[in-house]
Enzyme design. Structure first.
Site, short mmCIF file in Angstrom:
data_model
loop_
_atom_site.label_atom_id
_atom_site.label_comp_id
_atom_site.label_asym_id
_atom_site.label_seq_id
_atom_site.Cartn_x
_atom_site.Cartn_y
_atom_site.Cartn_z
N GLU A 179 -11.95 -91.13 -23.84
CA GLU A 179 -11.21 -89.87 -23.87
C GLU A 179 -9.80 -90.09 -24.44
O GLU A 179 -9.31 -89.28 -25.23
CB GLU A 179 -11.16 -89.25 -22.46
CG GLU A 179 -10.26 -88.05 -22.27
CD GLU A 179 -10.63 -86.85 -23.14
OE1 GLU A 179 -11.67 -86.86 -23.81
OE2 GLU A 179 -9.82 -85.89 -23.16
N GLU B 172 -7.86 -86.87 -32.33
CA GLU B 172 -7.90 -85.41 -32.49
C GLU B 172 -6.57 -84.83 -32.94
O GLU B 172 -6.52 -83.98 -33.81
CB GLU B 172 -8.19 -84.75 -31.13
CG GLU B 172 -9.63 -84.60 -30.76
CD GLU B 172 -9.78 -83.86 -29.43
OE1 GLU B 172 -10.60 -82.94 -29.38
OE2 GLU B 172 -9.07 -84.20 -28.44
N TRP C 223 -10.58 -64.30 -5.96
CA TRP C 223 -11.50 -65.43 -6.01
C TRP C 223 -11.60 -65.92 -4.57
O TRP C 223 -10.67 -66.51 -4.03
CB TRP C 223 -10.96 -66.52 -6.93
CG TRP C 223 -11.86 -67.70 -7.00
CD1 TRP C 223 -13.11 -67.73 -7.55
CD2 TRP C 223 -11.60 -69.01 -6.49
NE1 TRP C 223 -13.64 -68.99 -7.40
CE2 TRP C 223 -12.74 -69.79 -6.77
CE3 TRP C 223 -10.53 -69.61 -5.84
CZ2 TRP C 223 -12.83 -71.13 -6.40
CZ3 TRP C 223 -10.62 -70.93 -5.48
CH2 TRP C 223 -11.76 -71.68 -5.77
N ARG D 102 -8.63 -65.50 -13.41
CA ARG D 102 -8.15 -66.14 -12.19
C ARG D 102 -9.02 -65.82 -10.97
O ARG D 102 -8.87 -66.43 -9.92
CB ARG D 102 -6.72 -65.70 -11.87
CG ARG D 102 -5.73 -66.01 -12.96
CD ARG D 102 -4.36 -65.53 -12.54
NE ARG D 102 -3.89 -66.27 -11.40
CZ ARG D 102 -3.14 -67.35 -11.45
NH1 ARG D 102 -2.77 -67.83 -12.60
NH2 ARG D 102 -2.76 -67.98 -10.35
N CYS E 188 -6.32 -66.26 -7.39
CA CYS E 188 -6.45 -64.81 -7.51
C CYS E 188 -5.40 -64.30 -8.50
O CYS E 188 -4.48 -65.01 -8.84
CB CYS E 188 -6.24 -64.14 -6.17
SG CYS E 188 -7.32 -64.80 -4.91
N HIS F 263 -17.72 -108.29 -28.80
CA HIS F 263 -18.90 -108.21 -29.66
C HIS F 263 -18.61 -107.45 -30.96
O HIS F 263 -19.51 -106.84 -31.53
CB HIS F 263 -20.05 -107.53 -28.92
CG HIS F 263 -20.49 -108.30 -27.71
ND1 HIS F 263 -21.09 -109.53 -27.78
CD2 HIS F 263 -20.37 -108.03 -26.39
CE1 HIS F 263 -21.35 -109.98 -26.56
NE2 HIS F 263 -20.91 -109.08 -25.69
N LYS G 247 -8.33 -88.29 -27.81
CA LYS G 247 -7.10 -87.49 -27.87
C LYS G 247 -6.24 -87.94 -29.04
O LYS G 247 -5.69 -87.13 -29.77
CB LYS G 247 -6.28 -87.63 -26.56
CG LYS G 247 -6.85 -86.92 -25.37
CD LYS G 247 -6.57 -85.44 -25.36
CE LYS G 247 -7.68 -84.51 -25.47
NZ LYS G 247 -9.01 -84.59 -25.36
N ASN H 46 -2.15 -64.40 -3.13
CA ASN H 46 -2.83 -65.51 -3.79
C ASN H 46 -2.39 -66.77 -3.07
O ASN H 46 -1.21 -66.97 -2.84
CB ASN H 46 -2.40 -65.54 -5.27
CG ASN H 46 -2.97 -66.71 -6.02
OD1 ASN H 46 -3.95 -67.31 -5.58
ND2 ASN H 46 -2.36 -67.03 -7.14
N GLY H 47 -3.34 -67.62 -2.66
CA GLY H 47 -2.99 -68.83 -1.92
C GLY H 47 -3.81 -68.91 -0.63
O GLY H 47 -4.78 -68.16 -0.47
N LYS I 256 -11.63 -74.81 -30.81
CA LYS I 256 -11.68 -74.89 -29.35
C LYS I 256 -13.11 -74.73 -28.84
O LYS I 256 -13.52 -75.38 -27.89
CB LYS I 256 -10.78 -73.79 -28.77
CG LYS I 256 -10.68 -73.79 -27.27
CD LYS I 256 -9.75 -74.89 -26.82
CE LYS I 256 -9.75 -75.10 -25.32
NZ LYS I 256 -9.40 -76.49 -25.00
C1 G6P Z 1 -14.75 -78.85 -29.10
C2 G6P Z 1 -13.37 -78.90 -28.49
C3 G6P Z 1 -13.30 -80.05 -27.47
C4 G6P Z 1 -14.39 -79.90 -26.45
C5 G6P Z 1 -15.77 -79.78 -27.09
C6 G6P Z 1 -16.82 -79.38 -26.09
O1 G6P Z 1 -14.96 -79.98 -29.87
O2 G6P Z 1 -12.39 -79.09 -29.49
O3 G6P Z 1 -12.03 -80.03 -26.84
O4 G6P Z 1 -14.37 -81.00 -25.59
O5 G6P Z 1 -15.75 -78.77 -28.10
O6 G6P Z 1 -16.52 -78.09 -25.66
P1 G6P Z 1 -16.93 -77.46 -24.30
O7 G6P Z 1 -16.31 -76.09 -24.34
O8 G6P Z 1 -18.43 -77.39 -24.29
O9 G6P Z 1 -16.42 -78.31 -23.21
#
Ligand code: G6P
Length: 608
Positions: free
Chosen positions: A481, A488, A74, A27, A2, A504, A485, A100-101, A603
């Site tokens: 993943e 990226e 929430w 939140r 919240c 392979h 990272k 909140n909590g 993003k």
């Molecule tokens: C962009 C962001 C990634 C994200 C992807 C999917 O490439 O840089 O960090 O994983 O989009 O985005 P979404 O908001 O759909 O999870």
């Protein structure tokens, strides 16, 4: 999850409180409320739905007063109704409290207070706090709050007012954040610094088990057991975005460190121990079709796609569904032959990714039930799916997704549990997974303590031009993943591979300048991963292995070991992904990269 804002000063409180609430709406968003003191008279209004609804009412009524508290909720205990919305009051109607909590012993407290004559108006755990404080009050508000909180189990961030003390607000925290803002002749408090940004540059973060008394332009902090605490205010610089970074040099690091809380938020109010199952309010309207479902197709992009890859194994383990995970950008152009009883699940942090949106529209057109797992409340994907679950990871600013990934994994486990328990998953198994899940936030904290050691590893490896990441089963998605990272944000070419596939092709690349990061916690396929490690070692490849605490057997086979706490194989990715995020982060910083805004990336990708 919240949001709380409190203000006591020399300006009309209502605008400041409402503005703060809007900034905190991520939140919580199901209901909100505000209480304002004007001398000894009090104004209290609550409203179901978005803050906008509350704002309209308050603007029309225009309450005067220079002290107030406000809340956006929430729901955990009790539905989103006006009665359950905060602020809550006591029997006298003179105390006002936002929280909140979760108060874990609220039933026992409520029973005790009811038997001594207190009358309750809501179904919430929060209301007991208002009555409990009332029961301790004899003229000193702060003392009453302190005494009441001594008898409380659970987590809280609270703000309390009393109409006999119109220049005072008491706040306290345990487990739920409270930050104070100090201005000239005014004091504020909130559950997130974004709500304070416009009014003050001076903030003070309250620690667990501390209480603060706010008066205009002044504050006093004590511990719950009444020892004075001296804490200087921190000066904020650089506008609201920088403000949010707190003491961290980058948002990404801050968000990596917020992961224990992200998992806690994902779990909050969603565990039903009595039945060994998850409670996901957003899926209740589709429980019947979910029971009939035979096929699940998960669609997403980027990091969310890897969450989907992990989920395939989880759903296969806990349910009898046939599961496919698809890149949304491919799925949208396939000729879909969806079978009856197919459910499509779109995973997206932003809820705006163009390919995911197009893919889910295509699935809807073909008659599938489409669910969403989304972080950003009210986003397009959240609105267009038939039903879904919010991850409640909080705003994620770093372009490289971290806390929303662990949050997605957590909720995917809960979804699989919900579907599994409606099929043949036993109570014992469901309940034991819930218990192990609850340990994860603390275990992530233990992994985070290794950040300095991972920095040291990064100093030795960050000049590599290429990296291979390998893992099997639940760890396969984590290998992908981890590699994502590193590419990226550190711009190091890195490939994630299923460990068994390594022979392979990628093994041809291995030499002393081409290191491998192997995910090898001690579970099902551990021995197979060890064989792959041996194969790399035989080609003089350098190896960093991530394994379980105390697994010294691996030490002679690898160059460096990172250990993570023990948990079941299904949950281990929530721990093993953390050192990979830290490793990428430290490599990026050492290589002078712009961690929060990596080149060419965005993003939220709203183009195809
Ligand atoms: C962009 C962001 C990634 C994200 C992807 C999917 O490439 O840089 O960090 O994983 O989009 O985005 P979404 O908001 O759909 O999870």
């Amino acid at each position: 999850m919240c949001g709380i804002v409190a203000y006591v000063g020399n300006q009309t409180a209502r605008g400041i409180l409402l503005e703060g609430l809007k900034r905190l709406e991520y939140r919580g968003y199901d209901s909100s409320g505000i209480a304002i003191l004007n001398g000894a008279s009090a104004y209290l209004v609550k409203s179901v739905g978005k803050v906008e609804a509350l704002e309209q009412r308050v603007s029309q009524e225009g309450p005067e007063g220079v002290a107030g508290i406000a809340h956006t909720r929430w729901a955990t205990h009790g539905k989103p109704t006006e009665a359950n919305a905060h602020p809550h009051t006591d029997c006298s109607g003179r105390f006002f409290l936002v929280h909140n909590g979760i108060i874990e012993n609220y039933l026992a407290l409520r029973k005790r207070l009811s038997s001594s004559g207190h009358a309750f108006r809501s179904e919430t755990d929060t209301e007991v706090l208002a009555h409990l404080i009332e029961s301790h009050y004899s003229g000193d508000l702060e003392a009453a709050v302190r005494q009441a909180l001594m008898g409380v189990q659970g987590t809280f961030g609270i703000a309390v007012m009393h109409s006999a003390h119109p220049n005072q607000i008491i706040v306290a925290r345990r487990g739920s954040p409270i930050v104070l803002g100090v201005g000239k002749d005014e004091s504020l408090a909130a559950s997130d610094v974004t709500a304070l940004a416009k009014h003050t540059e001076q903030v003070v973060y309250l620690e667990d088990n501390e209480v603060a008394r706010l008066e205009p332009g002044q504050f006093w902090i004590t511990t719950l057991d009444n020892r004075a605490v001296r804490r200087e205010a921190t000066v904020l610089e650089g506008g609201p975005e920088a403000i949010d970074r707190g003491p961290f040099p980058h948002f990404m690091l801050k968000e990596i460190f917020e992961q224990p809380e992200a998992v806690e938020n994902a779990l909050r109010g969603r565990l039903n121990h009595a039945e060994g199952v998850a409670k996901l309010g957003g899926l209740e309207s589709v429980l019947d079709p979910l029971r009939q479902a035979r096929h699940l197709i998960i669609i997403s992009c980027g990091t969310s796609y890897y969450a989907g890859l992990y989920a395939r194994y989880v759903f296969e383990t806990l349910t009898d569904l046939t599961v496919e995970t698809e890149l949304a950008s491919e799925f949208r152009y396939r000729k879909l032959n969806l079978r009856q009883n197919t459910v499509v699940l779109a995973i997206s942090q932003s809820g705006e990714t163009a390919d995911t949106l197009a893919a889910l529209r295509e699935a809807k057109r073909k008659g599938a039930l489409v669910l969403g797992l989304v972080n950003v409340v009210g986003s397009t994907i959240a609105r267009e799916t038939h039903a879904g679950v919010y991850s409640h990871a909080g705003i994620e600013i770093g372009v490289a997704s971290t806390k929303s990934f662990v949050s997605q994994l957590t909720i995917l486990i809960l979804m699989a549990l919900l579907l599994g328990r409606g099929r043949d998953l036993s109570f014992e198994e469901g309940e034991s997974i819930l218990r192990d899940l609850e340990k994860i936030p603390e275990q992530i904290r233990e992994v985070l303590e290794q950040s300095d050691r991972i920095h040291e590893l990064a100093t030795r490896y960050c000049q590599a031009q290429h990296f291979l990441y390998i893992g099997r089963k639940y760890q396969y998605a984590i290998a992908l993943e981890g590699a994502l990272k590193l590419k990226e944000i550190a711009y190091i070419h890195s490939e994630g591979y299923a460990a068994g596939e390594m022979k392979h092709g990628p093994i041809a690349l291995i030499d002393p300048s081409f290191p491998t990061l192997a995910l090898a916690p001690e579970h099902g396929s551990y021995d197979k991963v060890v064989s792959n490690i041996q194969e790399i070692r035989a080609r003089e490849g350098r190896i960093i292995a991530v394994t379980s605490w105390g697994n010294t057997r691996l030490a002679p086979l690898v160059d460096d070991l990172i250990e993570v706490p023990h948990t079941r194989g299904l949950l281990a990715p929530l721990l093993t992904v953390v050192p990979l995020q830290l490793f990428a982060y430290h490599c990026a910083v050492l290589r002078g990269c712009d961690v929060d805004k990596p080149r060419n990336l965005a993003k939220s990708v709203t183009v195809e």
